[in-house]
Each structure stands twice: as structure tokens, then as C-alpha cells.
Enzyme design. Structure first.
Site, PDB file in Angstrom:
ATOM      1  N   HIS A 208       0.840  -1.210   0.000  1.00  0.00           N
ATOM      2  CA  HIS A 208       0.000   0.000   0.000  1.00  0.00           C
ATOM      3  C   HIS A 208       0.866   1.247   0.000  1.00  0.00           C
ATOM      4  O   HIS A 208       0.994   1.931   1.014  1.00  0.00           O
ATOM      5  CB  HIS A 208      -0.939  -0.015   1.210  1.00  0.00           C
ATOM      6  N   HIS A 212       1.042   1.523  -5.777  1.00  0.00           N
ATOM      7  CA  HIS A 212      -0.304   0.920  -5.821  1.00  0.00           C
ATOM      8  C   HIS A 212      -1.335   2.004  -6.173  1.00  0.00           C
ATOM      9  O   HIS A 212      -2.241   1.772  -6.983  1.00  0.00           O
ATOM     10  CB  HIS A 212      -0.623   0.274  -4.465  1.00  0.00           C
ATOM     11  N   HIS A 248      -7.032   6.937  -2.666  1.00  0.00           N
ATOM     12  CA  HIS A 248      -7.868   5.931  -2.007  1.00  0.00           C
ATOM     13  C   HIS A 248      -7.171   5.146  -0.877  1.00  0.00           C
ATOM     14  O   HIS A 248      -7.851   4.548  -0.040  1.00  0.00           O
ATOM     15  CB  HIS A 248      -8.467   4.950  -3.030  1.00  0.00           C
ATOM     16  N   ASP A 249      -5.821   5.163  -0.837  1.00  0.00           N
ATOM     17  CA  ASP A 249      -5.108   4.488   0.267  1.00  0.00           C
ATOM     18  C   ASP A 249      -4.128   5.442   0.955  1.00  0.00           C
ATOM     19  O   ASP A 249      -3.129   4.989   1.547  1.00  0.00           O
ATOM     20  CB  ASP A 249      -4.342   3.258  -0.257  1.00  0.00           C
ATOM     21  N   ASP A 355      -9.140  -1.588  -7.613  1.00  0.00           N
ATOM     22  CA  ASP A 355      -8.353  -1.861  -6.413  1.00  0.00           C
ATOM     23  C   ASP A 355      -7.949  -3.345  -6.307  1.00  0.00           C
ATOM     24  O   ASP A 355      -6.939  -3.672  -5.700  1.00  0.00           O
ATOM     25  CB  ASP A 355      -9.214  -1.460  -5.201  1.00  0.00           C
TER      26      ASP A 355
HETATM   27  P1  AMP Z   1      -6.827  -1.910  -0.622  1.00  0.00           P
HETATM   28  O1  AMP Z   1      -6.357  -2.344   0.705  1.00  0.00           O
HETATM   29  O2  AMP Z   1      -7.591  -0.631  -0.638  1.00  0.00           O
HETATM   30  O3  AMP Z   1      -5.756  -1.899  -1.654  1.00  0.00           O
HETATM   31  O4  AMP Z   1      -7.891  -2.973  -1.045  1.00  0.00           O
HETATM   32  C1  AMP Z   1      -7.537  -4.115  -1.684  1.00  0.00           C
HETATM   33  C2  AMP Z   1      -7.626  -5.278  -0.751  1.00  0.00           C
HETATM   34  O5  AMP Z   1      -7.971  -6.396  -1.541  1.00  0.00           O
HETATM   35  C3  AMP Z   1      -6.304  -5.635  -0.109  1.00  0.00           C
HETATM   36  O6  AMP Z   1      -6.062  -4.980   1.088  1.00  0.00           O
HETATM   37  C4  AMP Z   1      -6.485  -7.108   0.119  1.00  0.00           C
HETATM   38  O7  AMP Z   1      -7.234  -7.338   1.270  1.00  0.00           O
HETATM   39  C5  AMP Z   1      -7.321  -7.532  -1.055  1.00  0.00           C
HETATM   40  N1  AMP Z   1      -6.476  -8.051  -2.144  1.00  0.00           N
HETATM   41  C6  AMP Z   1      -6.028  -7.417  -3.230  1.00  0.00           C
HETATM   42  N2  AMP Z   1      -5.283  -8.230  -3.991  1.00  0.00           N
HETATM   43  C7  AMP Z   1      -5.251  -9.417  -3.349  1.00  0.00           C
HETATM   44  C8  AMP Z   1      -4.661 -10.652  -3.620  1.00  0.00           C
HETATM   45  N3  AMP Z   1      -3.930 -10.858  -4.705  1.00  0.00           N
HETATM   46  N4  AMP Z   1      -4.848 -11.635  -2.733  1.00  0.00           N
HETATM   47  C9  AMP Z   1      -5.587 -11.461  -1.636  1.00  0.00           C
HETATM   48  N5  AMP Z   1      -6.199 -10.303  -1.319  1.00  0.00           N
HETATM   49  C10 AMP Z   1      -6.026  -9.291  -2.179  1.00  0.00           C
HETATM   50 ZN    ZN Z   2      -5.916   0.004  -2.576  1.00  0.00          ZN
HETATM   51 MG    MG Z   3      -7.751   0.644   0.867  1.00  0.00          MG
END
Ligand code: AMP
Ligand code: ZN
Ligand code: MG
Length: 497
Positions: A208, A212, A248-249, A355
């Protein structure tokens, strides 16, 4: 559409006349954009729209109030001011502040106003071209792939010396003409993006971080373009989408929301355990805009600002994964019941899809994102172990079935989300093609619509192909016994893709 000058306007203006006038205005802007202007026609059209607005001004017809629907107010009994007060106090809708009577524009000067607007736009374009440093050839080269699904944000990050977010955001703002449309001062934009990148580095997260954010911003742009949903949006909505993706993060702590809640962190206390991180991302980003040196929206009108803010808040809060099931169910049922699609809901779904999009990208990208995310999860697991807490699922670096988790994530989360995005886009965009099926639209913006059906089909088959290929790659790892976190390949993130 033939200009309707000479037509007598009375105080009752039909919906068709309004619609035609809006199309006429948009056509004028488009002709200006592509610099194909017939000045006599432009003048006639401006005179017509000015006379229409003047007729409305004279009639004093108040704009319709949606609050009637919510509060079931009868307009003949409740005065306008009271309806405004009720709407702004007892419904969730934020009413744009009504202009005071004496501030009503004088429509006779509308031609001058439009001319002044064009002049200011040109000035902004010039300011950008002089203030922007020359980009290295490698950056320019990288940005050539901006509209491609396979765009390599890691390469952009390398050639821009770690400024992929800044470089990409500026590029997209210019590409969509939003800098000139919303008069975003270049100095504010530069300072804002420096602060934004700084916030993304605060916790030195493996996943994050600003790369990203750049990836998600690019993916939102690409999704809007590929699905043609872009043509359904106003410029303000496009700006909101790109901004929401970029922030967004912001200041992500590298932990999950559950970790915040379980450890009773400061943020969990502030946000009462509700969408803890997402609430912080959006709040902290808007706080950045409070400083006039970083306020990129300084020249938005108040109604524009309110609309953008509301859209951005809804979109970023929608990235809380705990709302995934609800979001998907709500949109699915909307499509099944042939209801009209709510724009903020559609845009939230697009940001959510962006995302979680890396498993739907080529393996060369997906295989670089996964170990980064896993490393962040494992760092949280280490902290949990140190604190004597139970280690969260997927956070145990010695015992996590990485490959299986990826396959399941694709099957149960990514594929259903992308399938929904494809269905939703068809529902949104196909009527737009039908609307523009008449005399071919002159605007370059709408010209792309003519290829839409084929594009939607190819978009669907593209993400399906990538998820299928990626699942097969992970299945091969399971077969070859390198699927677990404690097996060297996934642990170090080195991959041969
Ligand atoms: P964000 O945290 O805003 O980036 O939201 C995306 C979320 O999706 C991540 O924090 C993870 O919980 C989940 N995520 C994204 N990619 C993966 C992946 N390849 N494997 C497992 N969880 C994922
Ligand atoms: Zn994100
Ligand atoms: Mg997030």
C-alpha cells in the site's frame, strides 16, 4: 442538429428544447476542442442559447427540487425556501447554495463570458506547458501505453525516479482536459502531489504505497475507457474518479481494519471501528486541500465542489472490502430488475474493481503485486505474534497457502466483480450508442462509441483470459510444490514471469 435560432420562446420550455440546447452547447464545446469552428454558426447558436436562458430568467422558474421525492412535499403548499431548508436538514442530499437574486448573471453578456472562458482555458494550457519540466524520453515512452490494460506501472516508477503517482496523475488530468476545464493551478497540483506521495511513504509499506495508488489510478482510467463508461460521465465525475483513485489508500498504515479494531488503535477510536482506514484516507486527503497552496480544486464552484466531495467520499469508502458483498449484490439486483443505474454506485464499483484488478492483469504484473501484498500481510502477522494476538488469516509467514489463496481470491472475488463490471457497462453504454446513432457525432469524444459493442466483448474476454492464465500459473506452483509462504519462490517475491 440544426440551430433553432429565430424560434419563438415562451416561458414554458419543453424538456426536448432543453435537451436539444444541452446537445447544442456540448457540440459547440467539442468544435472548439477540435478547433473546427464556423464562427457564424457559433454566434447563431450562442444567441439561441442565450435567448433560451433569458426566457428562463424572465420566467423565474425555480429549478426542480428532488427533496420532494424524499419528503413527499407538495410544491403548491410548501414555499421554496422551506423546502430547501427541509431538504438540507432532514435528507442526506446536500443542496447547492442558491445564488442570491442580485447575483443572477446578465445573459446579454453570455457571448463575452464564453469568450472569456475560452481565453482562460488557453491561458491554463499555456501555463501547464511552460511550468511542466521536460519529461525524460523513457517516461514519455512509458506513457505511450497509458490506454493499455497491460500498462507497466513498475517501469513508470523506475523511469520517473519513484514518482509514478505524480507523473501519472498529471498526465491523466491533462489527457482528459481537466486541468483547463477546472482551472487547476499547476503550482497547487505539483505541491498537492508531492504531499500525496509523501503520505503514501509514511509507513513504508510493501504494497500500500504510491505505486499501488498509481496503479489503481491508471486502472480506473483504463476501465472507464475500455468499458466506454467514460462517455456516460461528466467532466466533474471523471475528475472525481481519478482523484478518488489517487487518494484511495493515502497514509495507509500497512495493516488491515480488523487489526486496527483489535488493537484499539487511534484511528479505530476516531472512526468508531467503521471503515477505519478508508475514513482516514479520504479525510486526510481532503485535509490536504484545506491549505490553499495544495488546494487543486480552488477554482471549482461551490456546487461543483460539493458534488465532487460527495462522490469521492462514497467511492473511497466503497473500497472497504467489508462492503464487497453488499456492493456486488446491490448492483446485481439493480441489473436484474432493470432499474436505472445509480452513478455513484457504479463509480464506486469501478474503483473497487480497480483496487483488486492485478489478478486480472498479465502475469508479469500480477506476479509482482502478490508477493508485495503477502509481505505486508506477514509483517502484520509478525506484529500480532509479538503482541500475543492471534495471527490473522493469510498473515502467518510460515504457514500461508499463497497459491491457493490467489486462486480462491480470483474465483470468489475478482471474477464476479469483473463480470459485474462488464454487465453493468453494457447496460450503461448500449443506450448511449443508440442515442448517438443518428447523424454521426462530430466530437472526437463520442466517436469512440461507435466501436463499443465489440470493445465490450473484447474487454470481457481480455480480463477472463488473464485471470484464467494466472490461476493456471498458481495451479502449476501447487503441483510443483512451491505454493506455500515458506517455500522460497513466493516468499522472496522473485518470479520468472
Ligand atoms: P486496498 O487495501 O484498498 O488496496 O484494497 C484491496 C484489498 O484487496 C487488499 O487490502 C487485500 O485485502 C485484497 N487483495 C487485493 N489483492 C489481493 C490478492 N492478490 N490476494 C488477496 N487479497 C487481495
Ligand atoms: Zn488500494
Ligand atoms: Mg484501501
Amino acid at each position: 442538429m440544426a440551430p433553432q435560432h429565430g424560434k419563438t420562446l415562451n416561458t414554458h420550455i419543453s424538456v426536448d428544447t432543453w435537451r436539444s440546447t444541452i446537445i447544442l452547447l456540448k457540440r459547440m464545446v467539442q468544435q472548439l476542442e477540435i478547433r473546427e469552428v464556423d464562427f457564424d454558426e457559433l454566434k447563431r447558436n450562442l444567441e439561441f442559447t442565450a435567448s433560451l436562458l433569458e426566457a428562463l430568467y424572465t420566467s423565474g422558474t425555480p429549478p426542480s427540487l428532488d427533496a420532494d421525492d424524499d419528503l413527499q412535499l407538495r410544491s403548491d403548499v410548501v414555499p421554496v425556501e422551506v423546502r430547501d431548508w427541509l431538504a438540507s436538514t432532514f435528507t442526506q442530499r446536500v443542496q447547492p447554495i442558491r445564488q442570491r437574486l442580485e447575483e443572477k448573471p446578465k445573459f446579454r453578456s453570455i457571448v463575452h463570458a464564453v469568450q472569456a472562458g475560452i481565453f482562460v482555458e488557453r491561458m491554463f494550457r499555456k501555463a501547464y506547458s511552460t511550468a511542466m519540466p521536460d519529461q525524460p524520453a523513457e517516461v514519455i515512452n512509458c506513457l505511450r501505453d497509458l490506454d493499455r490494460w497491460s500498462f507497466d506501472v513498475f517501469s513508470l516508477d523506475a523511469v520517473s525516479s519513484g514518482h509514478s503517482l505524480k507523473t501519472l496523475f498529471i498526465e491523466l488530468i491533462i489527457k482528459h482536459h481537466l486541468n483547463s476545464r477546472f482551472k487547476v493551478p499547476i503550482s497547487c497540483l505539483m505541491s498537492f502531489l508531492c504531499e500525496l506521495e509523501r503520505g503514501y511513504s509514511k509507513h513504508t509499506n510493501a504494497y500500500h504505497n504510491h505505486t499501488h495508488a498509481a496503479d489503481v489510478t491508471h486502472t480506473v482510467h483504463c476501465l472507464l475507457l475500455r468499458t466506454r463508461v467514460l462517455y456516460w460521465l461528466t467532466e466533474l465525475e471523471v475528475l472525481a474518479c481519478l482523484f478518488a483513485a489517487a487518494i484511495h489508500d493515502y497514509e495507509h498504515t500497512g495493516n488491515t481494519n480488523n487489526f486496527h479494531i483489535n488493537t484499539r488503535s487511534e484511528l479505530a477510536m476516531i472512526y468508531n471501528d467503521h471503515s477505519v482506514q478508508e475514513s482516514h484516507h479520504v479525510s486526510a486527503a481532503f485535509r490536504l486541500l484545506q491549505d490553499e497552496n495544495t488546494n487543486i480544486f480552488i477554482n471549482l464552484t461551490r456546487p461543483e465542489w460539493l458534488e465532487l466531495r460527495s462522490l469521492v467520499i462514497e467511492m473511497v469508502l466503497g473500497t472497504d472490502m467489508s462492503s464487497h458483498v453488499l456492493q456486488v449484490k446491490a448492483m446485481r439486483s439493480c441489473l436484474q430488475q432493470h432499474e436505472s443505474i445509480d452513478k455513484p454506485k457504479a463509480l464506486s464499483l469501478i474503483l473497487h474493481a480497480a483496487d483488486i484488478s492485478h489478478p486480472a492483469k498479465p502475469w508479469s504484473l500480477h506476479s509482482r503485486w502478490t508477493p508485495r501484498l503477502m509481505e505486508e500481510f506477514f509483517t502484520q502477522g509478525d506484529k500480532e505474534a509479538e503482541m500475543g494476538l492471534a495471527i490473522s488469516p493469510l498473515c502467518d509467514r510460515h504457514n500461508t497457502p499463497v497459491s491457493q489463496s490467489q486462486i480462491a481470491f480470483m474465483e470468489f472475488i475478482v471474477e464476479p466483480t469483473f463480470s459485474l463490471i462488464s454487465d453493468m457497462s453494457e447496460k450503461i453504454v448500449i443506450p448511449l450508442i443508440q442515442d448517438t446513432a443518428g447523424p454521426s457525432p462530430t466530437c472526437s469524444r463520442y466517436r469512440g462509441l461507435q466501436w463499443t459493442v465489440a470493445d465490450l466483448v473484447s474487454f470481457r474476454s481480455m480480463w477472463m483470459r488473464h485471470t484464467e492464465e494466472n490461476k493456471n500459473r498458481w495451479r502449476d506452483k501447487v503441483k510443483n510444490g512451491v505454493s506455500h509462504s515458506d517455500e522460497s519462490e513466493t516468499q522472496t517475491g522473485q518470479d520468472t514471469a
